[in-house]
Enzyme design. Sequence first.
Site, PDB file in Angstrom:
ATOM      1  N   THR A 234     -25.757 -31.214  39.676  1.00 51.75           N
ATOM      2  CA  THR A 234     -24.673 -32.057  39.188  1.00 51.75           C
ATOM      3  C   THR A 234     -24.533 -33.400  39.910  1.00 51.75           C
ATOM      4  O   THR A 234     -24.480 -34.448  39.284  1.00 51.75           O
ATOM      5  CB  THR A 234     -23.352 -31.275  39.289  1.00 51.75           C
TER       6      THR A 234
ATOM      7  N   ASP B 216     -25.362 -33.791  32.477  1.00 53.09           N
ATOM      8  CA  ASP B 216     -26.113 -34.039  33.712  1.00 53.09           C
ATOM      9  C   ASP B 216     -27.387 -33.194  33.792  1.00 53.09           C
ATOM     10  O   ASP B 216     -28.345 -33.573  34.441  1.00 53.09           O
ATOM     11  CB  ASP B 216     -25.224 -33.819  34.942  1.00 53.09           C
TER      12      ASP B 216
HETATM   13 ZN   LIG Z   1     -23.552 -30.003  36.501  1.00 56.72          ZN
END
Ligand SMILES: [Zn+2]
Length: 471
Positions: free
Chosen positions: A124, A291
Site C-alpha cells: 500500500t 494501489d
Molecule cells: Zn493497499
Amino acid sequence: METKKVQAEDEESLPTSTTPLLLNNINTSSSQNKPTLLLNLITCMSLITAITFSLLFFSLSPPSTTTATARHLNKLHHPTVILISSDGFRFGYQHKTSTPNIHRLITNGTEALTGLIPVFPTLTFPNHYSIVTGLYPPHHGIINNFFFDPVTGEKFTMASHESKWWLGQPLWQTVVNSGKIAATYFWPGSEVKKGSWTCDDVKYCKHYNGSVSFEDRVDTVLDYFDLDLDDIPVFMTLYFEDPDHQGHQVGPDDDEVTQAVARIDGIIGRLIHGLEKRGVFEDVSIIMVGDHGMVGTCDQKLIFLDDLASWVEIKSNWVHSYSPLLAIWPPSDSNYSLTDVVAKMNEGLSSGKVENGNKLKVFLKEDLPKRLHYAESDRIPPIIGLVHEGYKVEQSRTGKKECGGAHGYDNEFFSMRTIFIGHGPQFERGKKIPSFENVEIYNLITSILNIKGAPNNGSDSFPQSVLLPKA
Ligand SMILES: [Zn+2]
Ligand SMILES: *[C@@H]1O[C@H](CO)[C@@H](O)[C@H](O)[C@H]1NC(C)=O
Ligand SMILES: *[C@@H]1O[C@H](CO)[C@@H](O)[C@H](O)[C@H]1NC(C)=O
Ligand SMILES: *[C@@H]1O[C@H](CO)[C@@H](O)[C@H](O)[C@H]1NC(C)=O
Ligand SMILES: *[C@@H]1O[C@H](CO)[C@@H](O)[C@H](O)[C@H]1NC(C)=O
C-alpha cells in the site's frame, strides 16, 4: 492506513516494464473517405495516373491518428483532477458485480484494458507514494510499509509523518509550487510537510482518520466545487480503505469483497451525481486507480524458515519482513557473508527436502531482476526473497489455520494488478490502452493540469499517448 495492521506482513509486488501503445488509435473516419475519393479519381484519370496518384495519396495521408481534441471546459476556469484510490481494488473486481457508476467512467472514459501495474513491492504505502511522485520506491524512500533506517536505526511505520522519510516531490507539492491549490482527503504521505506543502490548513489537508465515512469524504470534496471558481483546488485526492480490508480477511473470491466493490461503486456514483448537480462532471478529470491487487492465501501454502536450519539458521531478528516480501538483514557479526546466506538458503530451498521450498527464491537485492527496481536504497535489506503467488513465508510452524488474502508479490502477477480509469475533457470516450506502470500517472496529471513536474521515473511521452491533444 495506519490502522491496517493486518496488512503489514502481507504486502509485496513487482512492476513490469510495459511500453505504452495505443490500441484504438486508428481513425476510421479518414479511411472511410478513401474508397469514394479513389473511385472519383479513377473515372477522370488514366489508370496509370490514378495508380500513381493513389500511391502518392496514401503516402501523404496522415498517420492513422485520431483527430479528436480535448473538450472545452464549460464552467471551471482551470483543468481539475480528482485522483481516487480504492485500496486493493484488484483488476477484474469491476466485473464482480453490477458496477454501473464505475462503468459510466469506463464507457465514456479511458481504461487500461488489462489493468494498472503496481510497483514492487505491491504494498500500500510504496504504491500510493509511487502514484503521486512518479518514482520507484528506492527513489521515493518508502520501500515497505515498515522499515528501518540503517544509519540512524530509526523505524518507519505507516504513522511516520517526518519529511526525512518521504523523498521525491508528491503531486500536491508540485501543484502548490505552481501557484495553484491542492486538497488531500487522505493519501499516504499527504500529511508530511514538504516545501511549499505545509498541511497547516485542515480545510485542504485532512489528517487520516479511518472512521470518517466514505460519504463524508466525497461530500467534502464536492463542497470544494461550491467555492468561488478560483478557490476550487485543481488537484484533489480521495482514499478508500476498501476492498483491501475485506480482501485480506476473506480472500478475493468471498462475497464480502463483492459487497465492498458494490459499495465503492455507490460511492463513485455519489461523486458523479454531486458533480453533475453542480454542472461540472464533464469538466473534471476523474482518475480512479487502486494501489495493488489481491490473491487468496491458505495455510497449506506456507514456507517455514526454520526448515532451512540444516543449511543456515535464519534467526527471527534477521528478518525485517516475512511475507509476501521476505526481507532479511543478517547482522554484520554473523558468521556468514551475505552471499553465503543466499547460497545456503537457495541450496536448502531447492533440495526437495523443504516443504514448498521451490516456491521461494532468495536474492542479493542487487541480483533481483532489474524490472523490479528494488535495489538502489540503503533502506532495502540486502537479502530479498521472491515468493510464488499465494504463498507465505513464516518463521516456524504454529499450526494456525487460516485462509485470507495477501498482496506484495512480484508485480508480474496479474493478481497484483489494479484498475486505471480516466474520465474527463482530455480522456477519449471508450478508449482502451494497454497496461502500464503506476509511475506514469504523475506525468499524466501534471500534463492535464498544465504544470511543470519534478524529474521522475515516468516517461515523457506517456501523457500524449493517452490524452487528447488540447484544442
Ligand atoms: Zn493497499
Ligand atoms: C456518455 O457521454 C455522452 C455524451 O455526453 C452521453 O450522452 C452519454 O449518456 C454518456 N454515457 C454514459 C454511460 O454516461
Ligand atoms: C474520526 O472521525 C469520526 C467520525 O467522523 C469522529 O467521530 C472522530 O472524532 C474522529 N477522530 C478524530 C481523532 O478526529
Ligand atoms: C561464529 O562461529 C564461532 C566459532 O564457531 C562461534 O563461537 C560463534 O558463536 C559464532 N557466532 C555466531 C553469531 O553465530
Ligand atoms: C528514477 O528517477 C530518479 C530521480 O529522477 C533517478 O535518479 C533514477 O535514475 C530513475 N531510475 C530509473 C530506472 O529511471
